[in-house]
Structure formats: C-alpha cells, structure tokens
Design a protein around this motif. Sequence first.
Motif, PDB file in Angstrom:
ATOM      1  N   GLY A  43       0.710  -1.229   0.123  1.00  0.00           N
ATOM      2  CA  GLY A  43      -0.245   0.010   0.009  1.00  0.00           C
ATOM      3  C   GLY A  43       0.657   1.280  -0.124  1.00  0.00           C
ATOM      4  N   LYS A  44       2.188   1.104  -0.062  1.00  0.00           N
ATOM      5  CA  LYS A  44       2.870   2.321  -0.066  1.00  0.00           C
ATOM      6  C   LYS A  44       3.952   2.558  -1.202  1.00  0.00           C
ATOM      7  CE  LYS A  44       3.354   2.655   4.895  1.00  0.00           C
ATOM      8  NZ  LYS A  44       4.284   2.980   6.141  1.00  0.00           N
ATOM      9  N   GLN A  45       4.264   3.762  -1.592  1.00  0.00           N
ATOM     10  CA  GLN A  45       5.039   3.974  -2.730  1.00  0.00           C
ATOM     11  C   GLN A  45       6.576   3.373  -2.695  1.00  0.00           C
ATOM     12  OE1 GLN A  45       5.115   8.169  -3.719  1.00  0.00           O
ATOM     13  NE2 GLN A  45       3.537   7.624  -5.037  1.00  0.00           N
ATOM     14  N   ARG A  46       7.043   2.848  -3.777  1.00  0.00           N
ATOM     15  CA  ARG A  46       8.430   2.427  -3.604  1.00  0.00           C
ATOM     16  C   ARG A  46       9.511   3.693  -3.111  1.00  0.00           C
ATOM     17  NH1 ARG A  46      10.757  -1.343  -8.342  1.00  0.00           N
ATOM     18  NH2 ARG A  46       8.761  -2.430  -7.735  1.00  0.00           N
ATOM     19  N   GLU A  47      10.327   3.309  -2.034  1.00  0.00           N
ATOM     20  CA  GLU A  47      11.256   4.422  -1.672  1.00  0.00           C
ATOM     21  C   GLU A  47      12.626   4.029  -1.820  1.00  0.00           C
ATOM     22  OE1 GLU A  47       9.727   4.871   2.323  1.00  0.00           O
ATOM     23  OE2 GLU A  47      10.827   3.323   3.198  1.00  0.00           O
ATOM     24  N   LEU A  48      13.685   4.942  -1.970  1.00  0.00           N
ATOM     25  CA  LEU A  48      14.846   4.702  -1.817  1.00  0.00           C
ATOM     26  C   LEU A  48      15.512   4.716  -0.324  1.00  0.00           C
ATOM     27  CD1 LEU A  48      17.871   4.735  -3.157  1.00  0.00           C
ATOM     28  CD2 LEU A  48      17.696   7.217  -2.671  1.00  0.00           C
ATOM     29  N   VAL A  49      16.228   3.520  -0.211  1.00  0.00           N
ATOM     30  CA  VAL A  49      16.831   3.298   1.045  1.00  0.00           C
ATOM     31  C   VAL A  49      18.171   3.581   1.072  1.00  0.00           C
ATOM     32  CG1 VAL A  49      17.291   1.235   2.737  1.00  0.00           C
ATOM     33  CG2 VAL A  49      15.233   0.996   1.061  1.00  0.00           C
ATOM     34  N   ALA A  50      18.893   3.075   0.154  1.00  0.00           N
ATOM     35  CA  ALA A  50      20.415   3.351   0.281  1.00  0.00           C
ATOM     36  C   ALA A  50      20.954   3.447  -1.091  1.00  0.00           C
ATOM     37  CB  ALA A  50      20.996   2.295   0.905  1.00  0.00           C
ATOM     38  N   GLN A  51      21.878   4.377  -1.561  1.00  0.00           N
ATOM     39  CA  GLN A  51      22.430   4.241  -2.913  1.00  0.00           C
ATOM     40  C   GLN A  51      24.029   4.351  -2.766  1.00  0.00           C
ATOM     41  OE1 GLN A  51      20.469   6.721  -6.010  1.00  0.00           O
ATOM     42  NE2 GLN A  51      22.394   7.986  -5.785  1.00  0.00           N
ATOM     43  N   ARG A  61      18.406   6.764   3.222  1.00  0.00           N
ATOM     44  CA  ARG A  61      17.202   7.197   3.982  1.00  0.00           C
ATOM     45  C   ARG A  61      17.388   7.645   5.538  1.00  0.00           C
ATOM     46  NH1 ARG A  61      12.723   7.336   1.701  1.00  0.00           N
ATOM     47  NH2 ARG A  61      10.760   7.673   2.718  1.00  0.00           N
ATOM     48  N   GLY A  62      16.770   8.706   5.758  1.00  0.00           N
ATOM     49  CA  GLY A  62      17.017   8.998   7.253  1.00  0.00           C
ATOM     50  C   GLY A  62      16.583   8.005   8.401  1.00  0.00           C
ATOM     51  N   SER A  63      15.836   7.287   8.008  1.00  0.00           N
ATOM     52  CA  SER A  63      15.026   6.551   9.132  1.00  0.00           C
ATOM     53  C   SER A  63      16.098   5.058   9.100  1.00  0.00           C
ATOM     54  CB  SER A  63      13.647   5.722   8.577  1.00  0.00           C
ATOM     55  OG  SER A  63      13.680   5.338   7.379  1.00  0.00           O
ATOM     56  N   VAL A  64      16.993   4.942   8.124  1.00  0.00           N
ATOM     57  CA  VAL A  64      17.973   3.660   8.435  1.00  0.00           C
ATOM     58  C   VAL A  64      19.333   4.315   8.574  1.00  0.00           C
ATOM     59  CG1 VAL A  64      16.563   2.451   6.587  1.00  0.00           C
ATOM     60  CG2 VAL A  64      18.597   3.698   5.655  1.00  0.00           C
ATOM     61  N   LYS A  65      19.635   5.577   8.602  1.00  0.00           N
ATOM     62  CA  LYS A  65      21.004   5.770   8.958  1.00  0.00           C
ATOM     63  C   LYS A  65      21.330   5.333  10.284  1.00  0.00           C
ATOM     64  CE  LYS A  65      21.376  10.040   6.381  1.00  0.00           C
ATOM     65  NZ  LYS A  65      21.377  11.632   6.207  1.00  0.00           N
ATOM     66  N   GLY A  66      22.610   4.875  10.041  1.00  0.00           N
ATOM     67  CA  GLY A  66      23.142   4.305  11.408  1.00  0.00           C
ATOM     68  C   GLY A  66      22.799   2.789  11.656  1.00  0.00           C
ATOM     69  N   TYR A  80      25.666  -4.989  -1.644  1.00  0.00           N
ATOM     70  CA  TYR A  80      25.159  -5.612  -0.443  1.00  0.00           C
ATOM     71  C   TYR A  80      24.635  -4.307   0.358  1.00  0.00           C
ATOM     72  CZ  TYR A  80      28.536  -9.382  -1.154  1.00  0.00           C
ATOM     73  OH  TYR A  80      29.293 -10.294  -1.710  1.00  0.00           O
ATOM     74  N   LEU A  81      23.468  -5.003   1.197  1.00  0.00           N
ATOM     75  CA  LEU A  81      22.853  -4.066   2.027  1.00  0.00           C
ATOM     76  C   LEU A  81      22.675  -4.744   3.441  1.00  0.00           C
ATOM     77  CD1 LEU A  81      21.557  -1.352   2.546  1.00  0.00           C
ATOM     78  CD2 LEU A  81      19.294  -2.490   2.153  1.00  0.00           C
ATOM     79  N   GLN A  82      23.725  -4.374   4.441  1.00  0.00           N
ATOM     80  CA  GLN A  82      23.787  -4.752   5.646  1.00  0.00           C
ATOM     81  C   GLN A  82      23.008  -4.041   6.532  1.00  0.00           C
ATOM     82  OE1 GLN A  82      25.467  -7.526   6.966  1.00  0.00           O
ATOM     83  NE2 GLN A  82      24.341  -7.060   8.863  1.00  0.00           N
ATOM     84  N   MET A  83      21.729  -4.963   6.914  1.00  0.00           N
ATOM     85  CA  MET A  83      20.553  -3.987   7.856  1.00  0.00           C
ATOM     86  C   MET A  83      20.887  -4.835   9.330  1.00  0.00           C
ATOM     87  SD  MET A  83      17.530  -4.361   5.074  1.00  0.00           S
ATOM     88  CE  MET A  83      17.378  -6.407   5.294  1.00  0.00           C
ATOM     89  N   ASN A  84      20.810  -3.796  10.145  1.00  0.00           N
ATOM     90  CA  ASN A  84      21.213  -4.120  11.428  1.00  0.00           C
ATOM     91  C   ASN A  84      20.028  -3.443  12.361  1.00  0.00           C
ATOM     92  OD1 ASN A  84      23.488  -5.328  11.053  1.00  0.00           O
ATOM     93  ND2 ASN A  84      24.651  -3.703  11.486  1.00  0.00           N
ATOM     94  N   ASN A  85      19.917  -3.989  13.513  1.00  0.00           N
ATOM     95  CA  ASN A  85      18.740  -3.322  14.669  1.00  0.00           C
ATOM     96  C   ASN A  85      17.498  -3.191  13.644  1.00  0.00           C
ATOM     97  OD1 ASN A  85      17.452  -2.165  16.916  1.00  0.00           O
ATOM     98  ND2 ASN A  85      18.336  -0.233  16.269  1.00  0.00           N
TER      99      ASN A  85
END
Length: 116
Positions: A43-51, A61-66, A80-85
């Motif tokens: 139900g949401k638009q595609r959004e950029l996470v990281a580039q 994206r601000g919500s994933v920084k750090g 790769y996209l390492q996703m923590n927490n």
Amino acid sequence: QVQLVESGGGLVQAGGSLRLSCAVSERSIFSINHMGWYRQAPGKQRELVAQLSSNSTTNYRGSVKGRFTISRDNAKNTVYLQMNNLKPEDTAVYYCNAWGMAYDYWGQGTQVTVSS
C-alpha cells in the motif's frame, strides 16, 4: 541483458540483522554509475533506502542511517545491504537498482519481514 538477482531476505525478529545481496550479471559494477536499494511496503510507494555511486559516495534514507550499510564487492560483482537493528517498519520487498545515463535495471525483489 543485464540481470540483477537479489537474495538474503527473510523473517527476522525486531533488533535482528539481515544482509541482502544483489548479484549483477552481464555488466561490471565498475561501469555502473549508481547502485541502490529500494523498498516497497504494501500500500505504499517504492522508496529509496540506500545508494552507492561509482565514486563511492553513499546516500541513506534518514530512517535507516546508522543501521543500514550499502557496500560492494567488485570481485564478486555484487552489492550488499547490511541491515542491523531491524524494526517492524522495515518490513517490505527490497529491490536492487542499477542506473545511469541510458540505463535503469531492476531486480525481482526479496521479501524482508520483521516481527515485533
């Protein structure tokens, strides 16, 4: 025909980690201007996470920084996209993207589900 194949998605509890991979075929990532990870929740638009650009500049994206880190392995022609927490709001289908002046390639997506 350039192909992007994502892998590494799955179900994880909040606070956990996942590493997504995007294997690129038929074109060296050396020659790709920008590699990115996008996501789309229901139900949401595609959004950029990281580039990650060819000059190694990154953008998040601000919500994933750090918490998320984008990187590449030139020898494996993989990004790769390492996703923590991870948080429940990170739940989405994650897509790999490669684009430049005259091209724009997408992978088929990989599901990431974060339970609370």
